[in-house]
Design a protein around this motif. Sequence first.
Motif, short mmCIF file in Angstrom:
data_model
loop_
_atom_site.label_atom_id
_atom_site.label_comp_id
_atom_site.label_asym_id
_atom_site.label_seq_id
_atom_site.Cartn_x
_atom_site.Cartn_y
_atom_site.Cartn_z
N THR A 171 -39.52 53.07 -7.67
CA THR A 171 -38.33 52.21 -7.57
C THR A 171 -38.13 51.41 -8.86
O THR A 171 -36.99 51.16 -9.26
CB THR A 171 -38.44 51.25 -6.38
OG1 THR A 171 -39.68 50.50 -6.46
CG2 THR A 171 -38.43 52.01 -5.06
N ALA A 172 -39.22 51.00 -9.50
CA ALA A 172 -39.10 50.28 -10.77
C ALA A 172 -38.47 51.19 -11.83
O ALA A 172 -37.63 50.74 -12.63
CB ALA A 172 -40.46 49.79 -11.23
N SER A 173 -38.85 52.45 -11.82
CA SER A 173 -38.28 53.41 -12.78
C SER A 173 -36.79 53.62 -12.51
O SER A 173 -35.97 53.68 -13.44
CB SER A 173 -39.02 54.74 -12.71
OG SER A 173 -40.41 54.57 -12.98
N LEU A 174 -36.44 53.74 -11.22
CA LEU A 174 -35.04 53.91 -10.85
C LEU A 174 -34.22 52.68 -11.23
O LEU A 174 -33.08 52.80 -11.71
CB LEU A 174 -34.93 54.16 -9.34
CG LEU A 174 -35.35 55.54 -8.84
CD1 LEU A 174 -35.35 55.57 -7.32
CD2 LEU A 174 -34.41 56.62 -9.37
N ALA A 175 -34.79 51.50 -11.00
CA ALA A 175 -34.09 50.26 -11.34
C ALA A 175 -33.82 50.18 -12.84
O ALA A 175 -32.73 49.79 -13.27
CB ALA A 175 -34.90 49.05 -10.87
N TRP A 176 -34.83 50.53 -13.64
CA TRP A 176 -34.67 50.51 -15.11
C TRP A 176 -33.54 51.44 -15.54
O TRP A 176 -32.69 51.07 -16.34
CB TRP A 176 -35.98 50.92 -15.76
CG TRP A 176 -35.90 51.04 -17.26
CD1 TRP A 176 -35.94 50.03 -18.17
CD2 TRP A 176 -35.76 52.26 -18.00
NE1 TRP A 176 -35.82 50.55 -19.45
CE2 TRP A 176 -35.71 51.91 -19.37
CE3 TRP A 176 -35.67 53.61 -17.65
CZ2 TRP A 176 -35.58 52.84 -20.37
CZ3 TRP A 176 -35.54 54.55 -18.66
CH2 TRP A 176 -35.50 54.16 -19.99
N LEU A 177 -33.52 52.66 -14.96
CA LEU A 177 -32.48 53.63 -15.32
C LEU A 177 -31.10 53.14 -14.88
O LEU A 177 -30.13 53.21 -15.64
CB LEU A 177 -32.79 54.97 -14.67
CG LEU A 177 -31.77 56.10 -14.91
CD1 LEU A 177 -31.68 56.42 -16.39
CD2 LEU A 177 -32.17 57.35 -14.12
N ALA A 178 -31.02 52.61 -13.65
CA ALA A 178 -29.73 52.16 -13.12
C ALA A 178 -29.17 50.98 -13.91
O ALA A 178 -27.96 50.89 -14.14
CB ALA A 178 -29.89 51.77 -11.65
N ILE A 179 -30.03 50.07 -14.31
CA ILE A 179 -29.59 48.90 -15.08
C ILE A 179 -29.03 49.34 -16.43
O ILE A 179 -28.01 48.82 -16.89
CB ILE A 179 -30.74 47.90 -15.24
CG1 ILE A 179 -31.02 47.20 -13.91
CG2 ILE A 179 -30.43 46.86 -16.32
CD1 ILE A 179 -32.29 46.39 -13.89
N ARG A 180 -29.68 50.30 -17.06
CA ARG A 180 -29.17 50.81 -18.34
C ARG A 180 -27.79 51.46 -18.16
O ARG A 180 -26.88 51.26 -18.96
CB ARG A 180 -30.16 51.82 -18.93
CG ARG A 180 -31.44 51.19 -19.45
CD ARG A 180 -32.38 52.26 -20.00
NE ARG A 180 -31.81 52.92 -21.16
CZ ARG A 180 -31.93 52.51 -22.41
NH1 ARG A 180 -32.59 51.39 -22.67
NH2 ARG A 180 -31.41 53.18 -23.41
N ILE A 181 -27.64 52.24 -17.07
CA ILE A 181 -26.35 52.90 -16.81
C ILE A 181 -25.27 51.87 -16.50
O ILE A 181 -24.13 51.98 -16.96
CB ILE A 181 -26.49 53.90 -15.66
CG1 ILE A 181 -27.40 55.06 -16.06
CG2 ILE A 181 -25.11 54.44 -15.24
CD1 ILE A 181 -27.72 56.02 -14.93
N SER A 182 -25.62 50.85 -15.72
CA SER A 182 -24.63 49.87 -15.28
C SER A 182 -24.03 49.08 -16.43
O SER A 182 -22.92 48.54 -16.32
CB SER A 182 -25.25 48.91 -14.26
OG SER A 182 -26.16 48.01 -14.88
#
Length: 298
Positions: free
Chosen positions: A50-61
Amino acid sequence: MSSKNRITNLAGWSIAVAGLVLILKTLAWWITGSVALFSDALESVINVVTASLAWLAIRISHVPADKRHPFGHYKAEYFSAVVAGVLIVVAALLIFTEAVSALANPHALNEPASGMAVNGLAAVINGLWAWRLIREGRRSRSPALSADGRHIMVDVVTSAGVIVGLGLVLATGWLFLDSLIAIGIGINVLLEGWKVIRSSVDGLMDSALDETETERIRQTILASATGALEVHDIKTRSAGHVSFIEFHLVVDGRMSVADSHAICNRVEAALAEAIPGSNITIHVEPDEESKRDGLTIG
């Protein structure tokens, strides 16, 4: 450091912290053979994902709007949080499976004191990091960061329960308590996964801002729109760290475009200060478009 860089850096560090905690909890389980500690370590595997997903999503957002996404990429964080919630639920089901199997075949624990100490260290690291993430998530209005912090805080509570439970196992000699603790962990994890999914889906459905922020918007408009006559049809929604505000502003039909534009600029500036990160759309209308439920200005 900008808010974007601060959030992205925190999300990146979350992966490292989650990895360290996973190593510690896996070590605690390896030392003791406890199914409760195994369940706690399994939850930490989900933390890494989930931490990896959060990092990726924040960059995309934070990617600027483009032709295909003219309103930006803000909702990427909600998708990340939904996936995280689903993974949390999967972890709960795996915990239930292992706990029920161990309940039928309980076994003695190896070096429980050492395992509890290692797990306690992991819990302290997790607790400090979760507090940091939740605080920054609220400050920057980042759903992914907040969801990651809340899940880690649940992990902290879980670890504390495991340590207390294993203490009871040592005090009473009741080995079945180890499995019961694991089942309790599974229930707690399942509930947290549901909460994360529910809040994220709510964001994807364009839910309005809470009443406190909505009232602040009303009062800000009324205080800054001097020269206008009325405001009505105030609509709000949240997409990640951005608040979208839309409303109709009624002015004297004889007012010039320049004068009405000046009022709009003043209102937009006031709202930007009251609701940081807001995206504002104002529809200017002549006085014959006023409504009975409109708010009178001045």
